[in-house]
Design a protein around this motif. Structure first.
Motif, PDB file in Angstrom:
ATOM      1  N   PRO A  46      26.606  23.089  27.744  1.00 12.14           N
ATOM      2  CA  PRO A  46      25.159  23.234  27.535  1.00 12.14           C
ATOM      3  C   PRO A  46      24.729  24.705  27.510  1.00 12.14           C
ATOM      4  O   PRO A  46      24.903  25.420  28.474  1.00 12.14           O
ATOM      5  CB  PRO A  46      24.561  22.508  28.739  1.00 12.14           C
ATOM      6  N   TYR A 101      26.940  28.767  23.579  1.00 11.04           N
ATOM      7  CA  TYR A 101      27.325  28.546  22.190  1.00 11.04           C
ATOM      8  C   TYR A 101      27.688  29.876  21.554  1.00 11.04           C
ATOM      9  O   TYR A 101      27.312  30.944  22.007  1.00 11.04           O
ATOM     10  CB  TYR A 101      26.184  27.892  21.412  1.00 11.04           C
ATOM     11  N   SER A 118       7.561  28.495  23.198  1.00  5.57           N
ATOM     12  CA  SER A 118       8.729  27.656  23.485  1.00  5.57           C
ATOM     13  C   SER A 118       9.094  27.746  24.952  1.00  5.57           C
ATOM     14  O   SER A 118       9.332  28.825  25.474  1.00  5.57           O
ATOM     15  CB  SER A 118       9.938  28.113  22.668  1.00  5.57           C
ATOM     16  N   ASP A 172      11.471  25.454  26.141  1.00  2.00           N
ATOM     17  CA  ASP A 172      12.746  24.758  26.319  1.00  2.00           C
ATOM     18  C   ASP A 172      13.807  25.396  25.437  1.00  2.00           C
ATOM     19  O   ASP A 172      13.507  25.978  24.392  1.00  2.00           O
ATOM     20  CB  ASP A 172      12.590  23.283  25.962  1.00  2.00           C
ATOM     21  N   GLU A 226      16.105  24.125  23.576  1.00  2.00           N
ATOM     22  CA  GLU A 226      16.340  23.562  22.242  1.00  2.00           C
ATOM     23  C   GLU A 226      15.482  24.244  21.182  1.00  2.00           C
ATOM     24  O   GLU A 226      15.983  24.643  20.129  1.00  2.00           O
ATOM     25  CB  GLU A 226      16.056  22.048  22.229  1.00  2.00           C
ATOM     26  N   SER A 227      14.196  24.384  21.463  1.00  2.12           N
ATOM     27  CA  SER A 227      13.348  24.991  20.434  1.00  2.12           C
ATOM     28  C   SER A 227      13.692  26.460  20.221  1.00  2.12           C
ATOM     29  O   SER A 227      13.615  26.957  19.096  1.00  2.12           O
ATOM     30  CB  SER A 227      11.864  24.813  20.733  1.00  2.12           C
ATOM     31  N   ILE A 242      16.662  27.785  20.527  1.00  4.70           N
ATOM     32  CA  ILE A 242      17.891  27.807  19.718  1.00  4.70           C
ATOM     33  C   ILE A 242      17.562  27.508  18.259  1.00  4.70           C
ATOM     34  O   ILE A 242      18.085  28.143  17.337  1.00  4.70           O
ATOM     35  CB  ILE A 242      18.922  26.790  20.259  1.00  4.70           C
ATOM     36  N   SER A 243      16.659  26.567  18.078  1.00  6.18           N
ATOM     37  CA  SER A 243      16.279  26.207  16.715  1.00  6.18           C
ATOM     38  C   SER A 243      15.608  27.385  16.001  1.00  6.18           C
ATOM     39  O   SER A 243      15.928  27.695  14.850  1.00  6.18           O
ATOM     40  CB  SER A 243      15.377  24.973  16.778  1.00  6.18           C
TER      41      SER A 243
END
Length: 608
Positions: free
Chosen positions: A13, A16, A42, A44, A46-47, A49-50
């Motif tokens: 998690p 990367y 953001s 979190d 995930e957002s 990273i996106s």
DNA sequence: ATAGGGTTAG
């Protein structure tokens, strides 16, 4: 045609790696400012990273400004490694990139790395500015590294940054955290402009250096001279100071201000209130405040566990610990100090030893010297002094830690009149060059109790020879908005001191009647220098020491013990008696905070 | 433009 090769592999998690190659021309970020907004919103991973991958695809990561935003997004998520990875990919990091990363490392508990980055930065094209210095000063504050802090301070002066408000505040905090209050105050005094943060830093500097009277004086000054109200940071600090001084009335007044300002919903403020009320002898109020908290974390729980323990409510303390575990809150090292304290003060020796043994097994927390200190104290109180001694001997500790351990053995051995161990521990402390004066006095007094006057004189002359001086101890209690101070060897400084002495004599008699006092150990007025006249009166789970008309509670303890303990009744008697001299309607549970400073000194003359 | 300072348990 633009070609992008992008692969993101998530190995664990958040861990990367990606590689990319692109032939696009760099696009200025100003063409797409919505990324900035998106990143700032953001919360979190995930957002982020996106957005990260989008920025990458569009070639924005060649843009320092865009990358800085991304770095900050990772820093906000405490993903310092990711931020650092990005940073190292930058061709030209600017001041902001460097400063952001340094701040990230400080926030995640690795301030040393920010020093390393700072050094690297000085060799790069980016030059540090006020932001960078403020960040580095904070690193020194976290590490209490005043050496480096002073060097930074000098550079700040040379660069002409010394009038910056934030920098001054950071310096005040740094000097305060490294126990240099006077230097902190000097900066505070020359500041042209101050805001609530600078005032709070100075108040905290006083409170954290055993000068809570000065902290409260400064707070009063703030209230009188500023137009805006204190915020939750400042109020938490003030409550903390009230707790250290046992200033119940001032604590209550401040509590009222907290409620009127709506700050009682803040968990930090609530926790300080819990702690303050416990230290002022009002554990019932602690409980009330605590039960209003929605989701108390480990800190308020620990506060309650410690508070209950200090009030002799061992069972309640252990119940709180169980309740905490049931709610899935993980205890830490401090929690176990509280738990062991509770066992120690309620005579639950085997339960305490079980907790000590299961700390690592069940909770992954390695016991350290402070836990062993509790265990030594616990065994000592239970009169299992040989076990206490064996335990102390087996602990490998640094001099400072060793001093804590042997100091505990010393005092518990004295309480039980174990001359052999008093001498053993005392000599150990003198060898370590810690608590030297106190060790000498304790040894001397114990010899005197045992009637070994030759040894007493030997120690006394040794003290004279080595120029060792024992600071007088003092205690104070607040009753009905009046503070009563008791000095060691000084009856006069206390209002109605003679009455206190008289009542303590009565207490002594009553305790003797009940057989609480060991024959050989009570009320020996050792023929020593005036300043060191201290004698243990009784064998208590909380020790009540009696000197020449003085009440000295050696380490700052609260006296209020459960009725079913032998000791407690005696303590209770003591306070009933003292209460008579103060006021008829004196409430026992409202008293009881005795404070001693870490270094053994005190400044309670300033208190008035 | 993006980055900096203060509060809680032993």
């Amino acid at each position: 045609m633009r070609r992008i090769f992008l692969s993101i592999s998530i190995s664990s998690p958040g861990l990367y790696t990606y590689t990319f190659r692109q032939n696009s021309h760099s696009i200025s970020c100003s063409q797409s400012p919505n990324f900035v907004q998106q990143l700032q919103q953001s919360h979190d991973l995930e957002s982020v990273i996106s957005i990260h991958s989008n920025l990458l695809k569009l070639g924005f990561l060649r843009d320092t400004f865009a990358t800085n935003h991304l770095i900050n997004a990772y820093v906000r998520l405490r993903r310092t490694d990711d931020a650092h990875w990005l940073f190292e990919e930058m061709s030209e990091p600017n001041v902001v990139s460097w400063t952001s990363l340094m701040a990230g490392y400080i926030d995640t508990g690795k301030p040393q790395i920010s020093f390393w980055l700072f050094e690297r930065m000085l060799g790069s094209s980016a030059k540090p500015n006020v932001f960078t210095f403020a960040t580095m000063v904070k690193a020194c504050s976290v590490l209490a590294d005043v050496e480096t802090g002073r060097k930074l301070h000098a550079q700040i002066e040379m660069l002409g940054f010394q009038s910056n408000l934030v920098l001054c505040t950071a310096l005040i905090d740094m000097y305060g955290k490294s126990n240099n209050v006077d230097e902190a105050r000097r900066i505070f005094d020359v500041m042209a402009y101050r805001n609530i943060v600078s005032w709070t830093s100075m108040i905290v500097a006083y409170a954290q250096n055993a000068q809570s009277n000065d902290a409260l004086r400064l707070f009063r000054e703030f209230i009188q001279s500023m137009y805006y109200p204190p915020n939750h940071f400042m109020l938490a600090s003030v409550i903390n100071a009230c707790g250290s001084l046992g200033r119940l009335v001032m604590g209550k007044v401040t509590h009222a201000v907290i409620i009127r300002g709506g700050h009682h919903v803040n968990d930090v403020v609530a926790t300080t209130l819990v702690d303050m009320y416990a230290k002022c002898g009002c554990f019932g109020y602690s409980d009330k405040v605590f039960r209003h908290m929605q989701n108390p974390c480990v800190i308020p729980y620990t506060s309650m566990i410690v508070g209950a323990a200090k009030h002799g409510l061992g069972k309640l303390s252990l119940n709180l610990f169980e309740e905490m575990l049931e709610r899935g809150i993980r205890p830490n090292d401090v929690t176990f100090v509280g738990v062991l304290h509770a066992c120690s003060h309620s005579g639950l020796v085997s339960v305490g030893l079980e907790h000590l043994n299961s700390m690592y097994r069940s909770h992954g927390i390695m016991p350290d010297v402070k836990h062993y200190m509790c265990a030594v104290d616990m065994l000592g109180r239970a009169d299992r002094l040989d076990e206490a001694y064996q335990l102390a001997k087996t602990i490998q500790a640094e001099p400072d830690d060793g001093a804590i351990l042997w100091g505990t053995l010393l005092s518990t051995s004295r309480t039980h009149g174990r001359l052999d161990l008093v001498v053993e521990a005392g000599q150990k402390l003198i060898e370590l060059n810690k608590q030297v004066a106190a060790s000498y006095v304790t040894m001397s007094n114990t010899y005197a109790v045992a009637g070994k006057w030759e040894n007493v004189h030997k120690i006394r002359s040794e003290m004279k020879q080595k120029n060792v001086y024992k600071e007088p101890g003092c205690s104070w209690i607040e009753v009905k908005e009046t503070i009563y101070v008791f000095y060691a060897g000084d009856v006069v400084s206390c209002i109605r001191g003679n009455e206190v002495v008289h009542l303590l004599r009565e207490l002594e008699v009553k305790m003797k009647e009940r057989g609480y006092v060991q024959g050989s150990n009570d009320l020996v007025f050792v023929d020593v220098e005036e300043e060191a006249k201290e004698t243990i009166l009784s064998l208590h789970s909380e020790r009540l020491a009696l000197g020449f008309g003085l009440i000295t509670i050696p380490k700052g303890v609260t006296i209020r013990i459960m009725k079913n303990l032998r000791m407690c009744r005696a303590c209770h008697e003591a306070f009933k008696l003292i209460s008579e001299i103060v006021k008829r309607d004196f409430v026992v549970r409202d008293v009881n905070r005795f404070h001693h400073f870490k270094d053994g000194s005190c400044n309670c003359k300033d208190y008035w």
